[in-house]
Design a protein around this motif. Sequence first.
Motif, PDB file in Angstrom:
ATOM      1  N   LEU A  28       0.827  -1.203   0.000  1.00 39.89           N
ATOM      2  CA  LEU A  28       0.000   0.000   0.000  1.00 39.89           C
ATOM      3  C   LEU A  28       0.862   1.255   0.000  1.00 39.89           C
ATOM      4  O   LEU A  28       0.556   2.227  -0.697  1.00 39.89           O
ATOM      5  CB  LEU A  28      -0.928  -0.006   1.216  1.00 39.89           C
ATOM      6  N   ALA A  29       1.958   1.239   0.743  1.00 40.43           N
ATOM      7  CA  ALA A  29       2.873   2.388   0.762  1.00 40.43           C
ATOM      8  C   ALA A  29       3.513   2.595  -0.608  1.00 40.43           C
ATOM      9  O   ALA A  29       3.642   3.735  -1.077  1.00 40.43           O
ATOM     10  CB  ALA A  29       3.943   2.190   1.829  1.00 40.43           C
ATOM     11  N   LEU A  30       3.921   1.522  -1.262  1.00 38.32           N
ATOM     12  CA  LEU A  30       4.486   1.644  -2.605  1.00 38.32           C
ATOM     13  C   LEU A  30       3.479   2.219  -3.584  1.00 38.32           C
ATOM     14  O   LEU A  30       3.809   3.045  -4.435  1.00 38.32           O
ATOM     15  CB  LEU A  30       4.980   0.282  -3.105  1.00 38.32           C
ATOM     16  N   ILE A  35       1.649   7.028  -6.670  1.00 38.87           N
ATOM     17  CA  ILE A  35       0.565   7.949  -7.029  1.00 38.87           C
ATOM     18  C   ILE A  35       0.913   9.381  -6.630  1.00 38.87           C
ATOM     19  O   ILE A  35       0.809  10.313  -7.433  1.00 38.87           O
ATOM     20  CB  ILE A  35      -0.767   7.519  -6.366  1.00 38.87           C
ATOM     21  N   VAL A  36       1.329   9.585  -5.394  1.00 38.33           N
ATOM     22  CA  VAL A  36       1.559  10.938  -4.870  1.00 38.33           C
ATOM     23  C   VAL A  36       2.745  11.609  -5.562  1.00 38.33           C
ATOM     24  O   VAL A  36       2.657  12.767  -5.968  1.00 38.33           O
ATOM     25  CB  VAL A  36       1.759  10.889  -3.337  1.00 38.33           C
ATOM     26  N   PHE A  37       3.843  10.888  -5.679  1.00 33.84           N
ATOM     27  CA  PHE A  37       5.044  11.492  -6.239  1.00 33.84           C
ATOM     28  C   PHE A  37       5.179  11.258  -7.746  1.00 33.84           C
ATOM     29  O   PHE A  37       6.149  11.687  -8.349  1.00 33.84           O
ATOM     30  CB  PHE A  37       6.294  10.979  -5.515  1.00 33.84           C
ATOM     31  N   GLU A  38       4.205  10.601  -8.335  1.00 33.58           N
ATOM     32  CA  GLU A  38       4.164  10.331  -9.770  1.00 33.58           C
ATOM     33  C   GLU A  38       5.473   9.727 -10.270  1.00 33.58           C
ATOM     34  O   GLU A  38       6.071  10.191 -11.243  1.00 33.58           O
ATOM     35  CB  GLU A  38       3.823  11.598 -10.549  1.00 33.58           C
TER      36      GLU A  38
END
Length: 74
Positions: A28-30, A35-38
């Motif tokens: 989930l962290a990956l 997603i967040v840092f594209e």
Amino acid sequence: MKTNKGILVGIIIEELSRLLSVVSYLLLALYMISIVFEVELNPRFPFHESELILGSIAASLLSLLLKLWLLRSD
């Protein structure tokens, strides 16, 4: 009264459940990092971005099922 074999199986299942929880959080962290840092994941990584969330859900469900089985066997 539980035998030594039963206690050993219980300990193994409990640790496997914890390991699956950790795997779930890591996947989930990956997914969230991608997603967040594209950022693109390494193409040689065994999971694609869409499979990370599914793997996380599957690992958490297996962890919950193992915990449920452990509670019912007591």
